[in-house]
Design a protein around this motif. Structure first.
Motif, PDB file in Angstrom:
ATOM      1  N   ILE A  70       0.863  -1.182   0.000  1.00  0.00           N
ATOM      2  CA  ILE A  70       0.000   0.000   0.000  1.00  0.00           C
ATOM      3  C   ILE A  70       0.892   1.221   0.000  1.00  0.00           C
ATOM      4  O   ILE A  70       1.718   1.408   0.901  1.00  0.00           O
ATOM      5  N   LEU A  71       0.756   2.041  -1.036  1.00  0.00           N
ATOM      6  CA  LEU A  71       1.553   3.272  -1.125  1.00  0.00           C
ATOM      7  C   LEU A  71       0.650   4.432  -1.531  1.00  0.00           C
ATOM      8  O   LEU A  71      -0.471   4.231  -1.999  1.00  0.00           O
ATOM      9  N   PRO A  72       1.117   5.681  -1.349  1.00  0.00           N
ATOM     10  CA  PRO A  72       0.263   6.835  -1.628  1.00  0.00           C
ATOM     11  C   PRO A  72      -0.107   7.018  -3.102  1.00  0.00           C
ATOM     12  O   PRO A  72      -1.274   7.066  -3.456  1.00  0.00           O
ATOM     13  N   GLU A  73       0.896   7.133  -3.981  1.00  0.00           N
ATOM     14  CA  GLU A  73       0.632   7.417  -5.398  1.00  0.00           C
ATOM     15  C   GLU A  73       1.661   6.732  -6.282  1.00  0.00           C
ATOM     16  O   GLU A  73       2.843   7.076  -6.244  1.00  0.00           O
ATOM     17  N   LEU A  74       1.215   5.798  -7.097  1.00  0.00           N
ATOM     18  CA  LEU A  74       2.129   5.127  -8.014  1.00  0.00           C
ATOM     19  C   LEU A  74       2.592   6.077  -9.115  1.00  0.00           C
ATOM     20  O   LEU A  74       3.646   5.890  -9.715  1.00  0.00           O
ATOM     21  N   SER A  75       1.803   7.137  -9.378  1.00  0.00           N
ATOM     22  CA  SER A  75       2.167   8.088 -10.434  1.00  0.00           C
ATOM     23  C   SER A  75       3.405   8.895 -10.079  1.00  0.00           C
ATOM     24  O   SER A  75       4.059   9.467 -10.955  1.00  0.00           O
ATOM     25  N   LEU A 125       3.649  -4.409   2.976  1.00  0.00           N
ATOM     26  CA  LEU A 125       4.561  -3.272   2.909  1.00  0.00           C
ATOM     27  C   LEU A 125       3.711  -2.014   2.808  1.00  0.00           C
ATOM     28  O   LEU A 125       2.789  -1.951   1.985  1.00  0.00           O
ATOM     29  N   VAL A 126       4.043  -0.999   3.604  1.00  0.00           N
ATOM     30  CA  VAL A 126       3.213   0.204   3.644  1.00  0.00           C
ATOM     31  C   VAL A 126       4.045   1.474   3.693  1.00  0.00           C
ATOM     32  O   VAL A 126       5.012   1.566   4.444  1.00  0.00           O
ATOM     33  N   SER A 127       3.643   2.440   2.880  1.00  0.00           N
ATOM     34  CA  SER A 127       4.116   3.812   3.017  1.00  0.00           C
ATOM     35  C   SER A 127       2.864   4.619   3.336  1.00  0.00           C
ATOM     36  O   SER A 127       1.968   4.737   2.488  1.00  0.00           O
ATOM     37  N   VAL A 128       2.753   5.120   4.555  1.00  0.00           N
ATOM     38  CA  VAL A 128       1.487   5.685   5.028  1.00  0.00           C
ATOM     39  C   VAL A 128       1.106   6.967   4.294  1.00  0.00           C
ATOM     40  O   VAL A 128       1.961   7.692   3.788  1.00  0.00           O
ATOM     41  N   SER A 129      -0.185   7.242   4.258  1.00  0.00           N
ATOM     42  CA  SER A 129      -0.687   8.445   3.594  1.00  0.00           C
ATOM     43  C   SER A 129      -0.350   9.675   4.426  1.00  0.00           C
ATOM     44  O   SER A 129      -0.130   9.587   5.634  1.00  0.00           O
ATOM     45  N   LYS A 130      -0.362  10.822   3.774  1.00  0.00           N
ATOM     46  CA  LYS A 130      -0.015  12.059   4.475  1.00  0.00           C
ATOM     47  C   LYS A 130      -1.104  12.499   5.452  1.00  0.00           C
ATOM     48  O   LYS A 130      -0.867  13.344   6.331  1.00  0.00           O
ATOM     49  N   PHE A 151       7.857   1.594   4.837  1.00  0.00           N
ATOM     50  CA  PHE A 151       9.005   2.159   4.123  1.00  0.00           C
ATOM     51  C   PHE A 151       8.726   3.603   3.742  1.00  0.00           C
ATOM     52  O   PHE A 151       7.586   3.996   3.516  1.00  0.00           O
ATOM     53  N   ASP A 152       9.779   4.387   3.696  1.00  0.00           N
ATOM     54  CA  ASP A 152       9.771   5.825   3.369  1.00  0.00           C
ATOM     55  C   ASP A 152       8.932   6.637   4.352  1.00  0.00           C
ATOM     56  O   ASP A 152       9.468   7.342   5.180  1.00  0.00           O
TER      57      ASP A 152
END
Length: 340
Positions: A70-75, A125-130, A151-152
């Motif tokens: 899960i990540l914020p934006e693949l773009s 794996l997770v990069s949390v949302s803002k 991560f990140d």
């Protein structure tokens, strides 16, 4: 006429007049099965277009061989590079990646975590949302002994596995670089206070100022939501500050782009920008940051995936153990523009 139904191990066993267990062992190259039998079994399996029953394999191993991401934006180029690193590791270690985007929405992130649980992923794996400010939705994975590696964008909670870039030292280097260029009033457009990365940037800024015997002015650090409108609002605050910044450190290259475009639109020149991520786009910008902090997203992704799969495969008696949390910090690097 060939049947539409998939061929089973039982059918292969019947045709070869051997046991089902022998067929299974032959297909999996078990050392107890002779070479001749293995060749016969595999030849017939190929002729009958036999495909292994994935559900049976998963049941046998107690795993789905799928990891969730899960990540914020693949773009965003940063996360594209990170997912590339994750997939490189997953491919080599025979795992499939199930990818989802939160689009920086905390409620969407919570729903995705629940869906990942329902999909029975082996790890997450997770990069949390803002906008994420509470983290209880990850507790269900802990209770189920399903490992989670961040991560990140790391949540400010204890006892977690994570991989991140050293943003404090990266910011220290960035501000020190600007000070060496003669700047004394340096602004910062930071991210949301909910992000650990925002605090790390602030700490690096403060340390650089203090180590150069300069007074830290907290009003020169302005937080924003990382959107274009939020960046413009933060930029206006700095432009109208009683002490006019001659240089500005921005949260990432996208924020730098928004800020520089706004600066140009209001007719201001001569402000130097330093950003983070060192994305490919800055090489093609007419007005670009004079330096950028490289965070090595591909390396972060690879390391996070390796740690997650290691955790998935650890002995059962170590599940739930809290003495071995992996906290990996990847060194950042200040990349100075070739034209500066």
């Amino acid at each position: 006429m060939m049947s539409d139904k998939p061929t089973t191990i039982k059918e292969i066993a019947k045709l070869l007049k051997i046991s089902v267990s022998t067929v299974s062992r032959a297909l999996n190259d078990h050392p107890s099965i002779g070479l001749t039998t293995k060749i016969r079994v595999k030849k017939l399996a190929s002729e009958l277009n036999y495909e292994p029953n994935q559900k049976a394999i998963q049941f046998l191993h107690g795993k789905s061989f799928v990891i969730g991401v899960i990540l914020p934006e693949l773009s965003e180029s940063f996360f594209s590079a990170a997912i590339s690193g994750i997939e490189d590791v997953a491919y080599k270690r025979n795992y499939t990646v199930l990818l989802a985007q939160s689009h920086d929405d905390a409620e969407r992130e919570k729903l995705l975590v629940e869906k990942m649980k329902m999909q029975r992923v082996d790890g997450l794996l997770v990069s949390v949302s803002k906008t994420t400010s509470t983290y209880e939705h990850f507790e269900i994975f802990k209770k189920l002994n399903i490992p989670v590696v961040f991560f990140d964008r790391i949540p400010p909670i204890k006892n977690i596995h994570y991989v991140a870039s050293n943003l404090e030292s990266g910011t220290y280097d960035a501000v020190s670089f600007l000070l060496k260029k003669g700047h004394r009033v340096i602004g910062m457009i930071n991210g949301p206070n909910t992000l650990v990365a925002s605090n790390e940037r602030k700490e690096g800024y403060v340390k650089a100022m203090i180590s150069n015997r300069l007074k830290f002015d907290p009003s020169l650090i302005v937080s924003c939501d990382l959107s274009e409108s939020g960046t413009i609002e933060a930029m206006d605050t700095l432009i109208n500050h009683r002490r006019k910044p001659t240089a500005i450190v921005t949260f990432n290259d996208y924020v730098a782009l928004f800020a520089m475009r706004h600066t140009k639109s209001v007719g201001l020149n001569g402000i130097d920008f330093v950003s983070y991520a060192n994305l490919p786009i800055i090489k093609y910008m007419d007005y670009s940051p004079i330096a950028s902090v490289e965070q090595f997203p591909h390396k972060q992704g690879k390391k996070a995936a390796d740690i997650l799969i290691d955790l998935i495969n650890r002995p059962k008696n170590e599940l739930g153990a809290e003495h071995a949390y992996f906290n990996v910090v990847v060194a950042s690097e200040l990349i100075i523009s070739d034209s500066k």
